[in-house]
Design a protein around this motif. Sequence first.
Motif, PDB file in Angstrom:
ATOM      1  N   ALA A   1       0.834  -1.203   0.000  1.00 32.60           N
ATOM      2  CA  ALA A   1       0.000   0.000   0.000  1.00 32.60           C
ATOM      3  C   ALA A   1       0.866   1.249   0.000  1.00 32.60           C
ATOM      4  CB  ALA A   1      -0.902   0.007   1.225  1.00 32.60           C
ATOM      5  N   VAL A   2       0.399   2.256  -0.701  1.00 34.29           N
ATOM      6  CA  VAL A   2       0.914   3.614  -0.562  1.00 34.29           C
ATOM      7  C   VAL A   2      -0.277   4.456  -0.132  1.00 34.29           C
ATOM      8  CG1 VAL A   2       2.023   5.578  -1.663  1.00 34.29           C
ATOM      9  CG2 VAL A   2       2.664   3.254  -2.327  1.00 34.29           C
ATOM     10  N   ILE A   3      -0.169   5.078   1.026  1.00 35.80           N
ATOM     11  CA  ILE A   3      -1.310   5.728   1.665  1.00 35.80           C
ATOM     12  C   ILE A   3      -1.368   7.202   1.300  1.00 35.80           C
ATOM     13  CG2 ILE A   3      -2.502   6.142   3.841  1.00 35.80           C
ATOM     14  CD1 ILE A   3      -2.126   3.175   3.159  1.00 35.80           C
ATOM     15  N   PHE A   4      -2.556   7.651   0.937  1.00 41.06           N
ATOM     16  CA  PHE A   4      -2.809   9.059   0.639  1.00 41.06           C
ATOM     17  C   PHE A   4      -4.074   9.490   1.381  1.00 41.06           C
ATOM     18  CE2 PHE A   4      -0.937   6.984  -3.059  1.00 41.06           C
ATOM     19  CZ  PHE A   4       0.149   7.792  -3.353  1.00 41.06           C
ATOM     20  N   ASP A   5      -4.014  10.631   2.010  1.00 38.75           N
ATOM     21  CA  ASP A   5      -5.195  11.183   2.669  1.00 38.75           C
ATOM     22  C   ASP A   5      -5.821  12.312   1.853  1.00 38.75           C
ATOM     23  OD1 ASP A   5      -4.813   9.399   4.705  1.00 38.75           O
ATOM     24  OD2 ASP A   5      -3.949  10.859   6.107  1.00 38.75           O
ATOM     25  N   ASP A   6      -5.241  12.564   0.680  1.00 42.13           N
ATOM     26  CA  ASP A   6      -5.760  13.600  -0.205  1.00 42.13           C
ATOM     27  C   ASP A   6      -5.405  13.199  -1.632  1.00 42.13           C
ATOM     28  OD1 ASP A   6      -5.533  16.163  -1.897  1.00 42.13           O
ATOM     29  OD2 ASP A   6      -6.498  16.910  -0.080  1.00 42.13           O
ATOM     30  N   GLN A   7      -6.349  13.308  -2.556  1.00 34.64           N
ATOM     31  CA  GLN A   7      -6.101  12.869  -3.926  1.00 34.64           C
ATOM     32  C   GLN A   7      -4.992  13.665  -4.593  1.00 34.64           C
ATOM     33  OE1 GLN A   7      -9.089  13.744  -6.938  1.00 34.64           O
ATOM     34  NE2 GLN A   7     -10.234  15.013  -5.497  1.00 34.64           N
TER      35      GLN A   7
END
Length: 602
Positions: free
Chosen positions: A450-456
Motif C-alpha cells: 500500500a501507498v497511503i494518501f489522505d488527499d487525492q
Amino acid sequence: MIQADIQRVTERIIERSRDTRRDYLAKIRRAHRPGVSRTQLSCGNLAHGFAASDPHDKAALAVDRAANFAIVSAYNDMLSAHQPFQDYPAQIKQAARELGAVAQFAGGVPAMCDGVTQGREGMELSLFSRDTIAMGAAVALSHDMFDGVLCLGVCDKIVPGLAIAALSFGHLPCVFVPAGPMESGLPNAEKGRIRQLYAEGKVGRDELLEAESQSYHSAGTCTFYGTANSNQMLMEILGMQLPGSSFVNPGTPLRLALTRAAVTHLNQLSPLSPDFMPLGEMIDEKSIVNAIVGLLATGGSTNHTIHLVAIARAAGVLIDWQDMAELSEVVPLLCRIYPNGLADVNHFHAAGGMALLIRELLDNGLLHEDVSTIAGKGLRHYCDEPFLDKDGEVQWRSGPLASLDSEIISSCSAPFSREGGLRLMQGNLGRSVIKTSAVKPEYRVLRAPAVIFDDQNEVKARFDAGELDRDFIAVVRFQGPKANGMPELHKLTPVLGVLQDRGYKVALVTDGRMSGASGKVPAAIHLTPEALDGGPIASLRDGDMIELDAEQGILKVMDDAALARPPADYAGGHEQGMGRELFASFRRVVSSAESGASVLGV
C-alpha cells in the motif's frame, strides 16, 4: 420465462422489502384523491396558484376538468446537457393546451457538472447535490396544484435526485423528458490518450484544452458512457422515459416530437384518465431488478451502485450490493461503449440502441416483462423505436432484430463477457465494489504494498516527483461521504493509467467514488465503512501488503495485525469554502455508500 437466478434475487428483494414497500404504498394511496389535486385548495390558495397564468390557462385551472402538469427542470445554460431544456417549457405548455390540459413551470433545481468540478473543492458538493435536488423538487411539488410531473434532467446527480422526489410524490404519474447527447466529436480514446500525455508532461495545457474542446463541443450530453448516459438508459429500462427517447440528439425534429409526445403520455396517465398510473404503483421490485440488469448488461456507471439504492428506497424497495453482485454473475456484458470500448452513445444508438438491448435481454429471460411503464403494461413496448410519420408526428415501430454493429452491441449467445463486470469486494477492509468490464483480465488480481494518501492531490504530487514508478496499491482514504462528501476521484485515472502502461501493477482502493468513466485500472471503490466512520482503512500504513482479487471478490490486508493499530487522525480541511460549510449537517447524518449515501431518511 425469467431466468431462475434473476427470479431468486427478485424474490429475495420482495421479501426483504415487504414492510417498507407496504408502508410506502399506503403512504401514496393516502395522498391520492379522486379528480384534480387543486380541488382541495381554498379559493385563496388557488388564486395564488394561477395568478400569473395566461387567460386560457387561468380559465382551465379555475374549473376541475383539466389536468395540470408540473414542469420541474434542471435547466441552465452553462452545462451542455441541460442547455437544450431552455425551450422545453414553452413546447410542453403548448402541447398540454392542445390536449385540453395545462402545464406550469413548478420549479427549477440545481444542476452541477462533475466534469467542471473534477478535482476542485466544488466536487465535494456533488453527491450531496442529489439529495438537494430531491428536496428542491419536493418543494416545487408541495403546492398540491398538480396532477402529474414532467422531470427535465440528464446528468449525474440530477436524474437520481428527480427520481427520488418523483417517487416521494408517487401518488402522481411522472414522465422523464431527456435532452439527448451531443453529436460525436473527438473520439474518447484519443481524448484519453492526450490526457495521459498531459499527465506525463509530454503535451501542454493548450493541446489538452483543444482536445477537450473537440470532445465536449456542443449542446447535449457528453457522449461517453458515464453516469449521465447510464441515467438515460436506466430511466428508459425503468419505463419512466418514452421508448427510444434517450439518445436522440438535441435540436432535431424527432427530439421535439418526443418532447411533445411525453406530454401526451402523461395526459393518458393522469387522474382524469381511465389509464391512471401513479409512479409509485408503476415502479416496483421487478422494475428495480430490471434497472440493475440494464446497468450490468451495458457496463454502466459504478455511481449507480449508490444511486439505485437510494432511488429504490424512495419506492420502499431495499436492495444492496450483494443483489447486484449476484445478478452480475448471470447477466452478460452486451455493450462496448467507451470506456469499455471505442464507441460512444451515438454509435450505440445507431447499432440498435435501447430497443435492441431490451429485446435481447427479454428474449433471454433476463428482464421482467410484466412491469408497468409510461408506454403501457409490459416492457415489450421498449423493443420499439420512434420515427416521424409523413405529418411529422412521432410513431413507434419494431426496432432491429439483430445488432447493426456487433463490435458495439453483441448478443447473449456471443457476449463480450459472460457476466456483467461488477463485483462485490469483501474482506477485512470492509465491503466495496469494483467495475471490471474495462479492466483487462491480467490486471484484475494483484498483491502489492500500500501507498497511503489522505488527499487525492498527493497522488499527482508524488507521481511528478518520480516516487511511484513501482508496483503498489494506492489507498486514498478520508474520501467518504462523512469526511468530505465523497467526491469523484477521476483525476487519478490518467496518473494510474500511465503507470500501468509503463508495466507496473497498480490499483486503487478508496472510500471515495470514481467517475462513471472509470476504466482500465482496477479500482475498489465506495469502501464501507469509510475511514472517518471506523473503517479499517484508517489503520493502514505505507508498505502494508494488500490483496485485491477482482475475480474472487477479495479485498484484504494480508497481516491482520495492521488492523490493530490506532486509526490515523483525520486532517480535515474540507469544512469551509465553496459552500461546503452549508453542508455540515449533511456530513454528520449521511448514510453509508451501500445504503445510498443519503441524508433523506428514505
